[in-house]
Design a protein around this motif. Structure first.
Motif, PDB file in Angstrom:
ATOM      1  N   HIS A 174      62.595  -0.966  54.141  1.00 48.31           N
ATOM      2  CA  HIS A 174      62.821  -2.336  53.679  1.00 48.31           C
ATOM      3  C   HIS A 174      61.665  -2.757  52.775  1.00 48.31           C
ATOM      4  O   HIS A 174      60.497  -2.618  53.131  1.00 48.31           O
ATOM      5  CB  HIS A 174      62.927  -3.294  54.867  1.00 48.31           C
ATOM      6  N   GLY A 175      61.999  -3.246  51.592  1.00 44.97           N
ATOM      7  CA  GLY A 175      60.988  -3.674  50.643  1.00 44.97           C
ATOM      8  C   GLY A 175      60.248  -2.539  49.980  1.00 44.97           C
ATOM      9  O   GLY A 175      59.304  -2.770  49.223  1.00 44.97           O
ATOM     10  N   GLY A 176      60.628  -1.298  50.267  1.00 42.96           N
ATOM     11  CA  GLY A 176      59.969  -0.157  49.663  1.00 42.96           C
ATOM     12  C   GLY A 176      58.573   0.102  50.189  1.00 42.96           C
ATOM     13  O   GLY A 176      57.779   0.788  49.547  1.00 42.96           O
ATOM     14  N   HIS A 177      58.266  -0.403  51.400  1.00 45.74           N
ATOM     15  CA  HIS A 177      56.937  -0.218  51.984  1.00 45.74           C
ATOM     16  C   HIS A 177      57.029   0.685  53.197  1.00 45.74           C
ATOM     17  O   HIS A 177      57.831   0.447  54.112  1.00 45.74           O
ATOM     18  CB  HIS A 177      56.328  -1.561  52.384  1.00 45.74           C
ATOM     19  N   TRP A 178      56.176   1.701  53.258  1.00 47.01           N
ATOM     20  CA  TRP A 178      56.286   2.743  54.280  1.00 47.01           C
ATOM     21  C   TRP A 178      56.153   2.226  55.702  1.00 47.01           C
ATOM     22  O   TRP A 178      56.677   2.838  56.643  1.00 47.01           O
ATOM     23  CB  TRP A 178      55.243   3.839  54.038  1.00 47.01           C
ATOM     24  N   GLN A 179      55.467   1.098  55.917  1.00 44.25           N
ATOM     25  CA  GLN A 179      55.263   0.596  57.272  1.00 44.25           C
ATOM     26  C   GLN A 179      56.509  -0.072  57.860  1.00 44.25           C
ATOM     27  O   GLN A 179      56.585  -0.262  59.074  1.00 44.25           O
ATOM     28  CB  GLN A 179      54.101  -0.402  57.294  1.00 44.25           C
ATOM     29  N   ASN A 180      57.474  -0.409  57.021  1.00 46.38           N
ATOM     30  CA  ASN A 180      58.670  -1.100  57.486  1.00 46.38           C
ATOM     31  C   ASN A 180      59.710  -0.144  58.054  1.00 46.38           C
ATOM     32  O   ASN A 180      59.599   1.075  57.919  1.00 46.38           O
ATOM     33  CB  ASN A 180      59.281  -1.914  56.341  1.00 46.38           C
ATOM     34  N   ASN A 181      60.735  -0.711  58.673  1.00 45.99           N
ATOM     35  CA  ASN A 181      61.829   0.095  59.201  1.00 45.99           C
ATOM     36  C   ASN A 181      62.689   0.628  58.054  1.00 45.99           C
ATOM     37  O   ASN A 181      62.684   0.086  56.939  1.00 45.99           O
ATOM     38  CB  ASN A 181      62.695  -0.733  60.146  1.00 45.99           C
ATOM     39  N   VAL A 182      63.456   1.665  58.351  1.00 48.38           N
ATOM     40  CA  VAL A 182      64.323   2.268  57.345  1.00 48.38           C
ATOM     41  C   VAL A 182      65.482   1.327  57.020  1.00 48.38           C
ATOM     42  O   VAL A 182      66.100   0.735  57.901  1.00 48.38           O
ATOM     43  CB  VAL A 182      64.874   3.624  57.831  1.00 48.38           C
ATOM     44  N   ASP A 183      65.764   1.179  55.732  1.00 50.56           N
ATOM     45  CA  ASP A 183      66.908   0.412  55.242  1.00 50.56           C
ATOM     46  C   ASP A 183      67.994   1.424  54.884  1.00 50.56           C
ATOM     47  O   ASP A 183      67.939   2.071  53.839  1.00 50.56           O
ATOM     48  CB  ASP A 183      66.492  -0.397  54.014  1.00 50.56           C
ATOM     49  N   PHE A 184      68.987   1.557  55.743  1.00 50.37           N
ATOM     50  CA  PHE A 184      69.954   2.638  55.567  1.00 50.37           C
ATOM     51  C   PHE A 184      70.927   2.388  54.425  1.00 50.37           C
ATOM     52  O   PHE A 184      71.557   3.331  53.938  1.00 50.37           O
ATOM     53  CB  PHE A 184      70.680   2.896  56.891  1.00 50.37           C
ATOM     54  N   GLU A 185      71.038   1.148  53.975  1.00 48.51           N
ATOM     55  CA  GLU A 185      71.816   0.887  52.765  1.00 48.51           C
ATOM     56  C   GLU A 185      71.119   1.502  51.558  1.00 48.51           C
ATOM     57  O   GLU A 185      71.767   2.041  50.661  1.00 48.51           O
ATOM     58  CB  GLU A 185      71.997  -0.622  52.567  1.00 48.51           C
ATOM     59  N   ARG A 186      69.787   1.420  51.557  1.00 44.22           N
ATOM     60  CA  ARG A 186      69.012   2.078  50.497  1.00 44.22           C
ATOM     61  C   ARG A 186      69.229   3.584  50.531  1.00 44.22           C
ATOM     62  O   ARG A 186      69.386   4.225  49.496  1.00 44.22           O
ATOM     63  CB  ARG A 186      67.522   1.795  50.680  1.00 44.22           C
ATOM     64  N   VAL A 187      69.213   4.136  51.739  1.00 43.56           N
ATOM     65  CA  VAL A 187      69.388   5.586  51.882  1.00 43.56           C
ATOM     66  C   VAL A 187      70.756   6.007  51.361  1.00 43.56           C
ATOM     67  O   VAL A 187      70.873   6.977  50.600  1.00 43.56           O
ATOM     68  CB  VAL A 187      69.222   6.025  53.345  1.00 43.56           C
ATOM     69  N   LYS A 188      71.796   5.276  51.758  1.00 46.72           N
ATOM     70  CA  LYS A 188      73.154   5.634  51.341  1.00 46.72           C
ATOM     71  C   LYS A 188      73.311   5.536  49.825  1.00 46.72           C
ATOM     72  O   LYS A 188      73.901   6.417  49.198  1.00 46.72           O
ATOM     73  CB  LYS A 188      74.175   4.737  52.025  1.00 46.72           C
ATOM     74  N   CYS A 189      72.767   4.466  49.240  1.00 43.91           N
ATOM     75  CA  CYS A 189      72.843   4.291  47.790  1.00 43.91           C
ATOM     76  C   CYS A 189      72.141   5.442  47.075  1.00 43.91           C
ATOM     77  O   CYS A 189      72.658   5.996  46.095  1.00 43.91           O
ATOM     78  CB  CYS A 189      72.222   2.946  47.412  1.00 43.91           C
ATOM     79  N   PHE A 190      70.969   5.823  47.589  1.00 46.69           N
ATOM     80  CA  PHE A 190      70.206   6.920  47.010  1.00 46.69           C
ATOM     81  C   PHE A 190      70.971   8.225  47.124  1.00 46.69           C
ATOM     82  O   PHE A 190      71.074   8.994  46.155  1.00 46.69           O
ATOM     83  CB  PHE A 190      68.853   7.032  47.723  1.00 46.69           C
ATOM     84  N   MET A 191      71.517   8.499  48.297  1.00 47.59           N
ATOM     85  CA  MET A 191      72.218   9.762  48.513  1.00 47.59           C
ATOM     86  C   MET A 191      73.486   9.867  47.674  1.00 47.59           C
ATOM     87  O   MET A 191      73.854  10.957  47.222  1.00 47.59           O
ATOM     88  CB  MET A 191      72.534   9.952  49.991  1.00 47.59           C
ATOM     89  N   ASP A 192      74.158   8.746  47.445  1.00 53.74           N
ATOM     90  CA  ASP A 192      75.346   8.766  46.581  1.00 53.74           C
ATOM     91  C   ASP A 192      74.973   9.254  45.192  1.00 53.74           C
ATOM     92  O   ASP A 192      75.733   9.991  44.556  1.00 53.74           O
ATOM     93  CB  ASP A 192      75.975   7.372  46.515  1.00 53.74           C
ATOM     94  N   GLU A 193      73.789   8.842  44.711  1.00 53.92           N
ATOM     95  CA  GLU A 193      73.337   9.274  43.388  1.00 53.92           C
ATOM     96  C   GLU A 193      72.826  10.710  43.430  1.00 53.92           C
ATOM     97  O   GLU A 193      73.082  11.516  42.538  1.00 53.92           O
ATOM     98  CB  GLU A 193      72.237   8.341  42.892  1.00 53.92           C
ATOM     99  N   ALA A 194      72.073  11.039  44.501  1.00 55.79           N
ATOM    100  CA  ALA A 194      71.469  12.370  44.591  1.00 55.79           C
ATOM    101  C   ALA A 194      72.517  13.476  44.664  1.00 55.79           C
ATOM    102  O   ALA A 194      72.294  14.583  44.164  1.00 55.79           O
ATOM    103  CB  ALA A 194      70.561  12.443  45.808  1.00 55.79           C
ATOM    104  N   LYS A 195      73.649  13.181  45.263  1.00 54.88           N
ATOM    105  CA  LYS A 195      74.679  14.205  45.413  1.00 54.88           C
ATOM    106  C   LYS A 195      75.222  14.679  44.075  1.00 54.88           C
ATOM    107  O   LYS A 195      75.758  15.787  43.963  1.00 54.88           O
ATOM    108  CB  LYS A 195      75.807  13.677  46.289  1.00 54.88           C
ATOM    109  N   THR A 196      75.066  13.851  43.030  1.00 55.05           N
ATOM    110  CA  THR A 196      75.516  14.281  41.703  1.00 55.05           C
ATOM    111  C   THR A 196      74.593  15.321  41.101  1.00 55.05           C
ATOM    112  O   THR A 196      74.957  15.985  40.114  1.00 55.05           O
ATOM    113  CB  THR A 196      75.593  13.075  40.757  1.00 55.05           C
ATOM    114  N   LEU A 197      73.403  15.481  41.688  1.00 50.08           N
ATOM    115  CA  LEU A 197      72.440  16.486  41.202  1.00 50.08           C
ATOM    116  C   LEU A 197      72.482  17.775  42.002  1.00 50.08           C
ATOM    117  O   LEU A 197      71.855  18.760  41.620  1.00 50.08           O
ATOM    118  CB  LEU A 197      71.021  15.917  41.276  1.00 50.08           C
ATOM    119  N   GLN A 198      73.199  17.768  43.125  1.00 50.95           N
ATOM    120  CA  GLN A 198      73.162  18.913  44.029  1.00 50.95           C
ATOM    121  C   GLN A 198      73.942  20.100  43.476  1.00 50.95           C
ATOM    122  O   GLN A 198      75.090  19.957  43.040  1.00 50.95           O
ATOM    123  CB  GLN A 198      73.713  18.530  45.408  1.00 50.95           C
ATOM    124  N   THR A 199      73.274  21.263  43.466  1.00 47.65           N
ATOM    125  CA  THR A 199      73.922  22.499  43.023  1.00 47.65           C
ATOM    126  C   THR A 199      73.532  23.614  43.967  1.00 47.65           C
ATOM    127  O   THR A 199      72.552  23.531  44.674  1.00 47.65           O
ATOM    128  CB  THR A 199      73.490  22.879  41.598  1.00 47.65           C
TER     129      THR A 199
END
Length: 274
Positions: A249-274
């Motif tokens: 949350h907020g892009g700061h390592w001390q905070n809890n994980v924001d899983f919406e951020r993770v899902k959004c990131f992974m949706d994009e990352a999967k287009t790079l996977q080979t």
């Protein structure tokens, strides 16, 4: 097929999410019972899995301030083993690694062997540097002999080169490409390239130079976000990335994980996977 592709299922676009373990017993910020720590880390692992993460790595990042590896006590090794074992038991097939700060690479190997993990992240593998916890000497020869001694050759060692949060003045005449070559010569299984500190983007030029210098897997160790995932040339030259701060949350390592951020990131990352 490389060990990297066999483990992660892809040779590019791999994303390793960080499980930052709450402060462990004996450290200044410790305030949770071990069972509560295990429960929290396992809940984070479940969220990462639902978001489609490629792999996970545990790290005792909340154990600030960090100390030299010979002072990292058995309580840390035991606690990290307990937490890692719980995650592994719940997810027997996810690629799973561990890092024990600071540069407690032997302890990390012991944890990985006991908990059935796949890889560790090691600091100070080749050459020496000055970190915020003090001087760190090279450890490759000793670490690989220890891996052989305990029968852990199947556990891969990803090694930081010119690592973040460190001064490299004493090796300023050694380029990052030459450092990577030294790591490969000293039998590293893969190299990690970072920015200057946690969350700071890694130089695309550094990634390209390392990629051209070695045949090892190359992993970006800091600063990858959903916004620069496609823009950065770095991802085109790397096999994958380790993401911690951006997933919080907020892009700061001390905070809890924001899983919406993770899902959004992974949706994009999967287009790079080979």
């Amino acid at each position: 097929m490389s060990w990297f592709q066999k483990l992660f299922g892809h040779n590019h676009g791999v994303v390793i999410g960080m499980l930052h373990v709450p402060a462990l017993p004996g450290t200044p910020c410790h305030n949770m019972a071990l069972q509560a720590i295990i429960k929290k880390v396992c809940e984070e692992a479940r969220g990462y899995m639902r978001a489609g993460i490629t792999g996970l790595m545990l790290e005792n990042m909340h154990d600030v301030p960090y100390i030299q590896p010979n002072h990292v006590g058995p309580e840390i090794t035991a606690s990290m083993t307990a937490v890692s074992s719980a995650v592994r038991q719940e997810y027997p097939d996810i690629p799973l690694g561990v890092q024990v700060l600071s540069a407690a690479n032997k302890q990390a190997l012991a944890v990985a062997l006991a908990a059935g993990l796949d890889f560790i992240r090691a600091e100070g593998f080749v050459f020496s540097h000055v970190g915020d916890e003090g001087f760190q000497n090279a450890c490759a020869g000793e670490l690989l002999r220890y891996r052989k001694q305990i029968g852990a050759d199947h556990i891969k060692i990803l090694t930081d080169i010119k690592k973040k949060h460190s001064s490299h003045a004493i090796t300023s005449d050694v380029s990052i490409a030459e450092t990577a070559k030294a790591a490969e010569f000293f039998l590293s299984d893969g190299v990690i390239v970072t920015g200057t500190s946690t969350g700071i983007p890694t130089s695309p030029q550094d990634i390209q130079e390392v990629r051209e210098a070695v045949s090892l897997p190359v992993v970006i160790g800091s600063g990858v976000t959903v916004d620069n995932l496609h823009e950065s040339r770095a991802m085109l030259h790397a096999n994958g990335c380790i993401v911690g701060s951006h997933f919080k949350h907020g892009g700061h390592w001390q905070n809890n994980v924001d899983f919406e951020r993770v899902k959004c990131f992974m949706d994009e990352a999967k287009t790079l996977q080979t």
